[in-house]
Design an enzyme around this catalytic site. Structure first.
Site, mmCIF file in Angstrom:
data_model
loop_
_atom_site.group_PDB
_atom_site.id
_atom_site.type_symbol
_atom_site.label_atom_id
_atom_site.label_comp_id
_atom_site.label_asym_id
_atom_site.label_seq_id
_atom_site.Cartn_x
_atom_site.Cartn_y
_atom_site.Cartn_z
ATOM 1 C CG ASP A 71 46.071 49.579 44.031
ATOM 2 O OD1 ASP A 71 45.977 48.448 43.512
ATOM 3 O OD2 ASP A 71 45.404 50.556 43.656
ATOM 4 C CD GLU A 123 41.353 47.449 40.574
ATOM 5 O OE1 GLU A 123 40.327 47.136 39.956
ATOM 6 O OE2 GLU A 123 41.315 47.952 41.732
#
Length: 349
Positions: A71, A123
């Site tokens: 991400d 994250e």
């Protein structure tokens, strides 16, 4: 390993351009599914996708984990091959490290050293992917977390993070006559608490969201504040919590996330392997203390040894100017390769 530098660099550039061409902000990691399936097939790395949108390539039985994240922060920036570097959203944080890990694992598999590579989800938000891995009860002998460390640094420490939501209420009234104003009161408390990042071992309490008011001539009845707190292993979280709670004792204080800080040592096999790998490439390794928080904080309890390393200038994280050079990508790939090869060799002796 039979490939030369140009062939290895061609592979990692190809993987990075594919990954960065797909917009994967936190929560939308499955946008990369087709690209990951293609990479898995081309590099002969078995792929599994979990319920959080995390991607796992390679040997599910391996005790060595290379863990980066898929991400990015919001805001897509089209990747561009500039001839000596690649720019675009996520090429530094952290699709560059992830691409280098994937190619390194492909090279290691050819040498009979199977590892597991994780492109973890979320994250940049709440680390849902890393937390899901911890819940599954997996244990690893060595974990390398793929985060940009300016290519020659090895991160052995990250600060912890806590996120606080605070809700305050009052009676509303006409702004021309009401003597009490909730915005003024809450603002004063924010200023009282505000502790900007100044020293690594001094905690920071930073307001990042403040909402209040609904009409231009009405003193508001509600206010919302969000605080981002960072602190090192040398700080007391309980003391920080107490300070925030007492400052807003008449408001509702909610702790919505907390990850403790993590600190490891330069005297571990994983640090030494990364260090020797960098030295073999002509670089001078150095231990790094990161001011932020990463999946290393989450994964530390399931790793016998852990450190973070990755290509890319860490000052470019979360900016619109992410850019990683070819040389950084090659060094990152070969550092992962040489370090894990040493760890595999030592585990067999």
């Amino acid at each position: 390993m039979r490939l030369g530098k140009e062939s290895i660099l061609s592979l990692v550039k190809e993987v990075l351009l594919k990954l960065s061409s797909v917009y994967t902000p936190s929560g939308e990691e499955l946008n990369a599914k087709d690209v990951m399936l293609q990479i898995s097939k081309e590099l002969d790395l078995p792929l599994q996708i979990d319920e959080t949108g995390s991607y796992y390539l390679g040997s599910q039985e391996s005790k060595v984990l290379l863990a980066s994240h898929i991400d990015t922060v919001p805001g897509f920036i089209q990747p561009k091959d500039e001839g000596s570097a690649i720019s675009g959203r996520g090429v530094v944080d952290a699709k560059g490290p992830l691409s280098a890990m994937i190619v390194a694992s492909h090279l290691l598999k050819g040498d009979g050293c199977d590892v597991l590579v994780a492109g973890l989800s979320d994250e940049e938000r709440l680390s849902a992917g890393a937390k899901a891995l911890v819940r599954k009860g997996r244990r690893f002998s060595h974990v390398i977390v793929g985060e940009p460390t300016s290519t020659s640094g090895i991160a052995i420490e990250y600060r912890g993070v806590a996120h606080f939501d605070i809700y305050c209420t009052s009676r509303e009234g006409h702004s021309s006559s009401l003597k009490y104003n909730l915005i003024e009161d809450v603002s004063r408390r924010i200023v009282e608490l505000y502790s900007p990042a100044s020293e690594y071992d001094k905690h920071s309490i930073v307001p990042t969201i403040f909402r209040s008011g609904s009409a231009m001539n009405v003193a508001p009845k509600e206010a919302y504040v969000h605080f981002d707190v960072r602190y090192s292993v040398r700080n007391s979280f309980d003391e920080i919590y107490q300070r925030i709670s007492s400052t807003f004792k008449d408001c509702r204080v909610e702790l919505i996330e907390h990850l403790p800080p993590v600190k490891t040592s330069v005297n571990t096999a994983v640090y030494r392997a990364l260090s020797r790998a960098l030295i073999s490439l002509g670089l001078k390794p150095s231990p790094v203390r990161k001011w932020g928080t990463s999946d290393m904080n989450v994964l530390a309890p399931i790793a016998k040894e852990i450190a973070a390393y990755g290509p890319g200038d860490s000052k470019l994280e979360h900016t619109d100017h992410e850019r990683v050079t070819y040389e950084e990508l090659y060094i990152g790939t070969m550092t992962y390769y040489n370090a894990v090869k040493e760890l595999c060799r030592n585990s067999q002796t």
